[in-house]
Motif scaffolding. Structure first.
Motif, PDB file in Angstrom:
ATOM      1  N   PRO A 215       0.714  -1.251   0.037  1.00 40.94           N
ATOM      2  CA  PRO A 215      -0.048  -0.147   0.010  1.00 40.94           C
ATOM      3  C   PRO A 215       0.844   1.358   0.070  1.00 40.94           C
ATOM      4  O   PRO A 215       0.313   2.364  -0.222  1.00 40.94           O
ATOM      5  CB  PRO A 215      -0.797  -0.050   1.227  1.00 40.94           C
ATOM      6  CG  PRO A 215      -0.759  -1.660   1.642  1.00 40.94           C
ATOM      7  CD  PRO A 215       0.397  -1.994   1.306  1.00 40.94           C
ATOM      8  N   ARG A 216       2.017   1.121   0.381  1.00 39.06           N
ATOM      9  CA  ARG A 216       2.963   2.178   0.216  1.00 39.06           C
ATOM     10  C   ARG A 216       4.029   2.412  -1.082  1.00 39.06           C
ATOM     11  O   ARG A 216       4.819   2.906  -0.808  1.00 39.06           O
ATOM     12  CB  ARG A 216       3.786   2.319   1.510  1.00 39.06           C
ATOM     13  CG  ARG A 216       2.971   2.949   2.616  1.00 39.06           C
ATOM     14  CD  ARG A 216       3.699   2.981   3.856  1.00 39.06           C
ATOM     15  NE  ARG A 216       4.755   4.086   3.569  1.00 39.06           N
ATOM     16  CZ  ARG A 216       6.165   4.152   4.316  1.00 39.06           C
ATOM     17  NH1 ARG A 216       6.220   3.319   5.436  1.00 39.06           N
ATOM     18  NH2 ARG A 216       6.991   5.231   4.327  1.00 39.06           N
ATOM     19  N   PHE A 217       3.536   1.505  -2.217  1.00 39.00           N
ATOM     20  CA  PHE A 217       4.370   1.318  -3.143  1.00 39.00           C
ATOM     21  C   PHE A 217       4.610   2.888  -3.669  1.00 39.00           C
ATOM     22  O   PHE A 217       3.707   3.340  -3.830  1.00 39.00           O
ATOM     23  CB  PHE A 217       3.513   0.608  -4.059  1.00 39.00           C
ATOM     24  CG  PHE A 217       4.161   0.145  -5.376  1.00 39.00           C
ATOM     25  CD1 PHE A 217       5.052  -0.893  -5.476  1.00 39.00           C
ATOM     26  CD2 PHE A 217       4.084   0.894  -6.561  1.00 39.00           C
ATOM     27  CE1 PHE A 217       5.678  -1.445  -6.547  1.00 39.00           C
ATOM     28  CE2 PHE A 217       4.663   0.457  -7.722  1.00 39.00           C
ATOM     29  CZ  PHE A 217       5.304  -0.501  -7.572  1.00 39.00           C
ATOM     30  N   LYS A 218       5.799   2.980  -4.233  1.00 39.30           N
ATOM     31  CA  LYS A 218       6.318   3.975  -4.962  1.00 39.30           C
ATOM     32  C   LYS A 218       6.514   3.548  -6.391  1.00 39.30           C
ATOM     33  O   LYS A 218       7.568   3.103  -6.803  1.00 39.30           O
ATOM     34  CB  LYS A 218       7.519   4.992  -4.494  1.00 39.30           C
ATOM     35  CG  LYS A 218       7.932   5.915  -5.200  1.00 39.30           C
ATOM     36  CD  LYS A 218       9.210   6.393  -4.600  1.00 39.30           C
ATOM     37  CE  LYS A 218       9.569   7.843  -5.303  1.00 39.30           C
ATOM     38  NZ  LYS A 218      10.961   8.344  -4.854  1.00 39.30           N
ATOM     39  N   GLY A 219       5.528   4.184  -7.312  1.00 44.66           N
ATOM     40  CA  GLY A 219       5.860   3.870  -8.763  1.00 44.66           C
ATOM     41  C   GLY A 219       7.089   4.376  -9.539  1.00 44.66           C
ATOM     42  O   GLY A 219       7.494   3.518 -10.358  1.00 44.66           O
ATOM     43  N   GLY A 220       7.617   5.377  -8.957  1.00 43.99           N
ATOM     44  CA  GLY A 220       8.827   5.746  -9.482  1.00 43.99           C
ATOM     45  C   GLY A 220      10.168   5.616  -9.010  1.00 43.99           C
ATOM     46  O   GLY A 220      11.086   6.040  -8.935  1.00 43.99           O
ATOM     47  N   GLN A 221      10.062   4.406  -7.806  1.00 37.86           N
ATOM     48  CA  GLN A 221      11.133   3.640  -7.321  1.00 37.86           C
ATOM     49  C   GLN A 221      12.260   3.756  -8.043  1.00 37.86           C
ATOM     50  O   GLN A 221      12.305   2.606  -9.237  1.00 37.86           O
ATOM     51  CB  GLN A 221      10.817   2.672  -6.508  1.00 37.86           C
ATOM     52  CG  GLN A 221      11.977   1.953  -5.987  1.00 37.86           C
ATOM     53  CD  GLN A 221      12.980   2.652  -4.838  1.00 37.86           C
ATOM     54  OE1 GLN A 221      11.905   2.999  -3.960  1.00 37.86           O
ATOM     55  NE2 GLN A 221      14.036   2.275  -4.712  1.00 37.86           N
ATOM     56  N   LYS A 231       1.755   1.595 -13.302  1.00 40.45           N
ATOM     57  CA  LYS A 231       2.147   2.809 -14.133  1.00 40.45           C
ATOM     58  C   LYS A 231       3.109   3.640 -13.212  1.00 40.45           C
ATOM     59  O   LYS A 231       2.668   3.786 -11.948  1.00 40.45           O
ATOM     60  CB  LYS A 231       0.911   3.468 -14.154  1.00 40.45           C
ATOM     61  CG  LYS A 231      -0.100   2.785 -15.486  1.00 40.45           C
ATOM     62  CD  LYS A 231      -0.844   3.604 -16.185  1.00 40.45           C
ATOM     63  CE  LYS A 231      -1.766   2.962 -17.298  1.00 40.45           C
ATOM     64  NZ  LYS A 231      -0.959   2.298 -18.093  1.00 40.45           N
ATOM     65  N   ARG A 232       4.243   4.005 -13.508  1.00 43.38           N
ATOM     66  CA  ARG A 232       5.081   4.682 -12.647  1.00 43.38           C
ATOM     67  C   ARG A 232       4.554   6.028 -11.992  1.00 43.38           C
ATOM     68  O   ARG A 232       5.236   6.255 -10.860  1.00 43.38           O
ATOM     69  CB  ARG A 232       6.408   4.789 -13.474  1.00 43.38           C
ATOM     70  CG  ARG A 232       7.185   3.686 -13.704  1.00 43.38           C
ATOM     71  CD  ARG A 232       8.409   4.267 -14.670  1.00 43.38           C
ATOM     72  NE  ARG A 232       9.265   5.106 -14.032  1.00 43.38           N
ATOM     73  CZ  ARG A 232      10.302   4.860 -13.234  1.00 43.38           C
ATOM     74  NH1 ARG A 232      10.572   3.632 -12.838  1.00 43.38           N
ATOM     75  NH2 ARG A 232      10.924   5.760 -12.701  1.00 43.38           N
ATOM     76  N   SER A 257       9.498  -5.701  -5.217  1.00 41.85           N
ATOM     77  CA  SER A 257       8.013  -5.374  -4.843  1.00 41.85           C
ATOM     78  C   SER A 257       6.998  -5.653  -6.130  1.00 41.85           C
ATOM     79  O   SER A 257       7.519  -4.542  -7.156  1.00 41.85           O
ATOM     80  CB  SER A 257       8.066  -3.679  -4.401  1.00 41.85           C
ATOM     81  OG  SER A 257       7.046  -3.520  -3.958  1.00 41.85           O
ATOM     82  N   TYR A 258       6.247  -6.322  -5.947  1.00 43.52           N
ATOM     83  CA  TYR A 258       5.395  -6.614  -7.072  1.00 43.52           C
ATOM     84  C   TYR A 258       3.995  -5.951  -7.203  1.00 43.52           C
ATOM     85  O   TYR A 258       3.394  -5.876  -6.135  1.00 43.52           O
ATOM     86  CB  TYR A 258       4.978  -8.086  -7.424  1.00 43.52           C
ATOM     87  CG  TYR A 258       6.197  -8.947  -7.229  1.00 43.52           C
ATOM     88  CD1 TYR A 258       6.698  -9.358  -8.521  1.00 43.52           C
ATOM     89  CD2 TYR A 258       6.936  -9.572  -6.162  1.00 43.52           C
ATOM     90  CE1 TYR A 258       8.001  -9.936  -8.595  1.00 43.52           C
ATOM     91  CE2 TYR A 258       7.879 -10.147  -6.107  1.00 43.52           C
ATOM     92  CZ  TYR A 258       8.699 -10.560  -7.421  1.00 43.52           C
ATOM     93  OH  TYR A 258       9.658 -11.478  -7.595  1.00 43.52           O
ATOM     94  N   CYS A 266      -1.795  -0.662  -4.518  1.00 47.58           N
ATOM     95  CA  CYS A 266      -0.520  -0.576  -4.848  1.00 47.58           C
ATOM     96  C   CYS A 266      -0.148   0.589  -5.956  1.00 47.58           C
ATOM     97  O   CYS A 266       0.956   1.224  -5.978  1.00 47.58           O
ATOM     98  CB  CYS A 266       0.611  -1.655  -5.154  1.00 47.58           C
ATOM     99  SG  CYS A 266       0.122  -2.665  -6.366  1.00 47.58           S
ATOM    100  N   ASN A 267      -1.399   0.785  -6.755  1.00 43.79           N
ATOM    101  CA  ASN A 267      -1.259   1.630  -7.789  1.00 43.79           C
ATOM    102  C   ASN A 267      -2.351   2.360  -8.048  1.00 43.79           C
ATOM    103  O   ASN A 267      -3.070   2.463  -9.202  1.00 43.79           O
ATOM    104  CB  ASN A 267      -0.935   0.724  -9.253  1.00 43.79           C
ATOM    105  CG  ASN A 267       0.102   1.551 -10.067  1.00 43.79           C
ATOM    106  OD1 ASN A 267       0.157   1.110 -11.474  1.00 43.79           O
ATOM    107  ND2 ASN A 267       0.943   2.386  -9.515  1.00 43.79           N
TER     108      ASN A 267
END
Length: 287
Positions: A215-221, A231-232, A257-258, A266-267
């Motif tokens: 839930p804290r995923f960063k698309g631009g990692q 999508k980033r 991280s998938y 996540c997105n």
């Protein structure tokens, strides 16, 4: 250094890990070799004992975003046969898994459906596992208290339990490593615990981390951490309120991280899509 690469297939994203590294000490014990082979299978930087490179496993994401763990045959070597050299009480490496929102102790043997797939694959290679028993509060889209209080309290119970599991095991088994895996809320528990609550010495003994739908995923990692059709420009739903998760370069070799496109957890793209997911149970995040 262990090499890893990602290939695109018709079935979805495929992750293949190949071993490498400098030769091991010829006098290394069987337990040390077991730990090395287990760490290598999970993509960590370890030594190579001369048995050759390995192609260990892959993770695929289908068109609905279900995560499926499948076995890829090891090549040139027996991948994890040394694991039996370690004692049952203190194995070379152990998986600690954390289930996701709404999953109960009765789901997936306590791991939840997604993390249990990871457990089954590692178990087939002689790696034991244990799950973290915590609240794993189900999603309450309609309840304002869920967002302001209840979810955070559930996360806290998971962090406390996982910290105790990891600390207790590493304190008892001085030569052992751990692998951490979490789905959804469990992914946040795993990553928050690793980044904020484990000591540097404990972090060094985490051989690998697998996060599914953080839930804290960063698309631009930056770096090779993120995997999937996400999508980033979009981040995790919790990252709309709290900081997006950032992984340091020092952790790139151990973290995957998938996340998939249209996954509102996540997105996250809109509140409407998240609510629709909760009402109809047919979005990419759910299994």
């Amino acid at each position: 250094m262990a090499s890893r690469f990602i290939r695109r297939s018709l079935a979805g994203w495929v992750v293949i890990v190949q071993g490498g590294g400098a030769p091991c000490d010829g006098n290394a014990s069987p337990a040390t070799l077991a730990s090395n082979k287990a760490r290598e299978a999970l993509g960590a930087n370890v030594c190579r004992d001369g048995l050759g490179a390995m192609r260990i496993g892959k993770v695929m994401v289908d068109h609905r975003g279900r995560f499926v763990l499948v076995l890829v045959l090891a090549v040139f070597a027996v991948a994890l046969s040394f694991a039996s050299a370690a004692s049952a009480a203190c194995p070379a490496v152990k998986l600690i898994g954390v289930r996701g929102s709404g999953e109960k102790k009765s789901d997936g043997h306590g791991y939840g459906t997604t993390v249990d797939a990871v457990r089954r694959w590692l178990s087939s290679h002689g790696i034991p596992a244990e799950y973290v028993n915590y609240q794993a509060l189900k999603v309450e889209w309609w309840n304002p208290a869920y967002y302001t209080d209840r979810y955070n309290r559930s996360i806290d119970t998971g962090i406390n339990a996982l910290t105790a599991h990891v600390g207790g095991f590493l304190h008892t088994c001085h030569q052992s490593d751990v692998v951490l895996a979490g789905f959804s809320q469990g992914a946040q528990v795993v990553a928050d615990t690793y980044q904020r609550y484990l000591s540097g010495a404990e972090q060094a003994r985490v051989a690998g981390i697998a996060l599914f739908g953080d839930p804290r995923f960063k698309g631009g990692q930056p770096g090779p951490v993120n995997v999937g059709s996400f999508k980033r420009r979009f981040n995790g739903i919790v990252a709309q309120v709290y900081h997006r998760r950032v992984w340091a370069a020092a952790d790139y070799d151990k973290v995957k991280s998938y996340c998939v496109n249209h996954d509102p957890v996540c997105n996250f793209s809109s509140l409407g899509s998240a609510i629709s997911c909760g009402l109809h149970n047919d979005c990419a995040h759910l299994h």
